[in-house]
Each structure stands twice: as structure tokens, then as C-alpha cells.
Enzyme design. Sequence first.
Site, PDB file in Angstrom:
ATOM      1  N   VAL A  82      20.793  48.579  60.912  1.00 44.61           N
ATOM      2  CA  VAL A  82      21.279  47.592  61.585  1.00 44.61           C
ATOM      3  C   VAL A  82      22.401  47.173  60.961  1.00 44.61           C
ATOM      4  CG1 VAL A  82      21.274  45.253  63.114  1.00 44.61           C
ATOM      5  CG2 VAL A  82      18.860  46.547  62.532  1.00 44.61           C
ATOM      6  N   GLY A 165      17.773  34.256  66.430  1.00 41.97           N
ATOM      7  CA  GLY A 165      18.318  35.173  67.210  1.00 41.97           C
ATOM      8  C   GLY A 165      17.025  36.139  67.675  1.00 41.97           C
ATOM      9  N   ILE A 167      15.085  38.523  66.928  1.00 47.03           N
ATOM     10  CA  ILE A 167      13.836  38.505  66.158  1.00 47.03           C
ATOM     11  C   ILE A 167      12.864  37.162  66.056  1.00 47.03           C
ATOM     12  CG2 ILE A 167      12.468  38.865  63.774  1.00 47.03           C
ATOM     13  CD1 ILE A 167      15.100  40.803  63.195  1.00 47.03           C
ATOM     14  N   HIS A 309      10.138  44.435  51.147  1.00 49.58           N
ATOM     15  CA  HIS A 309      10.981  44.657  52.146  1.00 49.58           C
ATOM     16  C   HIS A 309      10.425  45.749  53.029  1.00 49.58           C
ATOM     17  CE1 HIS A 309      15.437  43.860  53.496  1.00 49.58           C
ATOM     18  NE2 HIS A 309      14.621  44.069  54.595  1.00 49.58           N
TER      19      HIS A 309
END
Lengths: 344, 344
Positions: A82, A165, A167, A309
Amino acid sequence: MPKILITRNVGAEAMRLLKATRFELIVNPVDAEPSRAWVLEQIADPDVVAACIMHGQPSDRVDAEFLSHANKNLKVISTFSVGYDHIDVAAANARGIAVGHTPGVLSDAVADLTVMLVLMAMRRVEEGISLVKSGGWPQLPWAPFVMCGPGLGAPNLTIGFLGFGRIAECVVDRLLAFTNKSAPPRVLYTSSRAREDQAEIDAGFSSRWGVDVKRVEKDGLAEADIVIVLCALTPDTEGAVDAALLKKMKKTAVLVNAARGPIVNSDDLNAALDEGEIFGAALDVITGEPHIAPDHPLVLNKRCAVLPHMGSADYGTRNAMADLCVRNAIAGAEGRALPAEVRV
Amino acid sequence: MPKILITRNVGAEAMRLLKATRFELIVNPVDAEPSRAWVLEQIADPDVVAACIMHGQPSDRVDAEFLSHANKNLKVISTFSVGYDHIDVAAANARGIAVGHTPGVLSDAVADLTVMLVLMAMRRVEEGISLVKSGGWPQLPWAPFVMCGPGLGAPNLTIGFLGFGRIAECVVDRLLAFTNKSAPPRVLYTSSRAREDQAEIDAGFSSRWGVDVKRVEKDGLAEADIVIVLCALTPDTEGAVDAALLKKMKKTAVLVNAARGPIVNSDDLNAALDEGEIFGAALDVITGEPHIAPDHPLVLNKRCAVLPHMGSADYGTRNAMADLCVRNAIAGAEGRALPAEVRV
């Protein structure tokens, strides 16, 4: 014959899409990051009209050097991500090169992991796992409240989001399956600026979920039992979670970061945990990643779980990213509009 | 004056309820397990009409010795737990002593932790945390599918339950907030025996959740992508998850145990993980707990997260258990029916 460059095998499903086209394929032959020299050499090939590149490979950085090597026929650069902070989009566009990326398809996977991190922070999972691994379980004395943490079922919970947003919306969808039905939670969130129709927007959110949802300034998050970081990293949000905010938060609150490491000040978070200013934390991202040593204070802190991550790391999601990455490249190569073009 | 014995301070909220009664209180003065001698001495006090005891304290075991010390006026023994395997209920009842416990109030907290364990197993969280702690993150090579696992959003997921009581139902409520909306999951579950109206029961479940729900025999769980153990430990379920079942399961499946350790054979699970017969596991309970050494194969196994039995450990839940425990004791002391009496 026109060619598409792919700097890394992106999985059987997406490679099948590429093979079904009329384009010749140049695929990095090894399952590892290619050398920068190899990338620059391939991109100079006058037949290459599209390139699929990887955010995770520094070799693929689209900067002045890359663009000066790129042949004049290159129409599209499509990144497997993204984020596009590794691409000089303006410079690429100025040379007539469109840039594609993969928004949207990660939201569910990141939201899943975010909810897991909320539960891990509230329920002291890092501390529990460490206890087992250190051999301390046999000596853990029983007590009515031993190893207890705050629960998602508590009445009138306040859930706070730094950034709200797509998510974050998926996270709310999930959390409401856990929260108290007779004393429901409320949601507070920040955004870069209040809109003119902010009251209307918040009324829309509130009616969508049947709980009170309201935009606040950052300090308003101090009322939350759970603070979830899901904003973009910008000069405004860098270090947004600092000592000042952490000191104002509830001693029973937890912090989750599933966005970008530098939004949270690591030193301040570690001090807040040690001084009991907040209850716990769980991080999928951390400043300085991946160069995190085992003696990093937050890695050692039993009230903080640190993951490498992994937010979007499920097979379905990564295949969906590969699919969109490849479709962006094919569309660009064929002179059509990209399914997902970066607009700056 | 009649007295209530409390073998452990059960928190301010529940202690307040006790202090509001006409009974004198005998409370273990230290915040630790009392000696067996102290418990036996107190229970012999002829004024003690009710006793709040703890499952987690071996000193509180209600056996022949305990009952022979108990004074003739003891009317109720109330345990701070759902389980009552530490109490000889039949012998207590034979002496006119009612037994109270705390069912129901734990379901949400255990379901929360169970969903977290599902996500931890699917998303390789134990492996991720270990990587960070061992200093391996900087060397983790990026690849499109690095550290990937199966996701809850995959289409047409099959979720299997070994045992399908109240906690399992709460788990379904939560998991449906994560699963694929356009290609929804189905649920398979086992129970001790099929009912005559089994088809009707399953139709009821299916309509409640809007997904297909069906009782199967144990081997039917081999079709599941997620197998969740939530049955009671009985001679029938001890070792139910063994090499035979694990070998039949999908290589991409995960196993979660949030019930009792011995239902899963630890050696068989470890072998199945090492041989790639299943993808991962996460356990809140394990055979032999709490005597689990740091070199236990499942503690060392990167595809298995082991937690120190924290299923019900949230403050709200433990306070609700304390509340019910104390209300059982007060009701019994006052000669009223117990809010939650063990019936055997």
C-alpha cells in the site's frame, strides 16, 4: 516483444495471471532480493513496459538513479504494497510513468491482528508467556486476582483510535463482538482535522454501530481504556504518543500500535509502563525496525509484546496484494487505467 | 454470633457484601494460601455456618479429613471456581452441607482468550515474538509470503469444536465478526452423544448464526481449519486429541486448547507440529501444569504458544466469581437456596 519485469516471484496465483498475457516476463530467478545492478540493468531494457517492484526490497527503490536508468517505453511501476514512500511518484509521473499500489486488500488481516494485540495487552500475554518460558509457572502463587488484567467485557468501555480509516472501522466491527452488551462501549477517534459536517459524520458512525462514536482532539484519547494507533506516519503524527499523552492516560489503559513505529515514542512508552502510568502495550511496529536488538527496553518489558510487523501476513491477503500488483502492471502495460493508481 | 469463614480475601467488592451481613467474618489474615491446620481449626469453630474456599489452594481440599473437622452447624461450602473436583460433594451433602460454585460468569473471558489463541496460532505469533527476542528480526529476509499464516478471512473456513457448551457458543459469536462475509464459514462440533432431536438442535444453531452448524463424531473434526478444544475433561475426552486425529487433520489447520490439558496428548501434538501435520497450536492449558519446565518440548516449539492458564483472568470476571461465591455463602448461612448450587 514487450516485457514485464517482476523483481520477485509473487506466488503461483499471481504468476499465472502474468503468464496468461501476451507479454514476455523477466522474473528475478532467485528467491531472494536481487542486486541493485540487476534491477537497473533490467529496467533499462527498451522492451520493458511495466515493472512489479517490492516495498520490502531496498534494491527496488524508485529514485533519481532508478528513473535515469529506466527506458523511455516504461509505462507503469506497480508496487507490492500500500505504502509508496520508496517511490518518487512525482518524478515518475513527470516521465509519464504511472504508479500502482495495493490499497484496501490488507484491512481485514491488519484488523484481525490489531484485535489480537488488544487482547494480548489487556490479558498480560507477554508476561504469561515469559513466565512459562522462564520456568516460573510452578512457583506462581495462586490468588483470586493473580495474572488478571482488564477485560473487553467490562461495562462502558471507551475505545480510542489515533487515526480512523478503513482498518480502524474493521477493528470496531470485530471489537463489538467482544464488548459488554448491556453497558456498551463508546468510540473516540482523532483525525487530521475536523470536517465541517463532523457532527453528521459521527452520527453516521454511531448509527452504523449502535454505539456512541465521536471525533476528539488527541488529548481526548486520555479517557480511553484502549488506545489503538492506526494513523498514517506524517510529520504531524510522528511522536504523537509521547510522555505527555501517556501520563494523562488511565493507569488501567492499554496501547496498541499497528500502524508505523515512529508514531509512538519508545522511550516514553517504556517509562510509562515501568511507572505504571498505563497497564500494558502490544506493538506490531516499532521505531528502528527491523534493527531491534534483544535487549531493546520494550522487548525486555513484560508489559509489552513486540511482534515483527506481521499485520498483513496472511496467505489470502498477500495473494490478494500480489493479484492487485500484477493487475496494475498488466493494465499499465496494455495502456489501460490502473485498478489502483497512486494519486499525489 | 454465627460466622462465615473466608480462606482468602476475595477482593474489596465481594468483601463489602460480606461485611453488610449480620455474620461475623473470619478472614485468612495473610494474602497467601493458609496452612491446612489453620483451615481445619477454623472449620471446627462451632459458630462457622458457611465457608468460602478456593480451588487454587490445596489447603482448602474438602475431603474426609476436612469434613471430619467441620462443626455440626456448617450449612454451606462455597468454592471460588466453576470446577469442584477438589470437593467430595456427595460426602458433604450426606452431612447436610450444600456446595456452591460459580458457573456462567467465566464464559466471556474464556471466549475472549480463546479467540486470541486462534489468531496467535494462525498468525505465527509465538514464532514472531521469539524472532524478536532472539535478535533475529534484522536478518529476516523479506519475501512476499514471509511469516505468513492462514487467515480468519479465508473463504469457506471450517471451524471445529471438541465440545460445544456455553463458552464455545461465545467463541462462535466472536469469530463470526472476523470470518469471510461472502464465503462464510461452517461450524462442526462434537458432543458426548447425539440427541434424538439432533437435526432440530443443529437447525436452531444454524439459524441463530446464519451459518451451517452440524454435530459430528470426533474424526469429523479432521475437516476443520481450526480445532478448538472446549469440552470437559472426562475419561472419554482424556487424550482425545492424539496422533490418530492429528494425522488426519489438514496441514494448514491450527489447534487451540482452552479447556483442560490432558484432553490433548502433548507428545503427539509436538510430533504433529514438528512433522508439519498441522500448522500451529496455542494452549492455555497443558498436561502437568503448573509444573512445566522451560525445556518442555511444547514450550520450546515455535509453532506452539503456551500460556499459564489465564482463561478467566480478567478483573471483571474474577470479581463476578467472588460475588457469586460470597452470595452462595450468605444464602446458605441464612438458610436460603443457593444462587448456584452444585447438583451431583
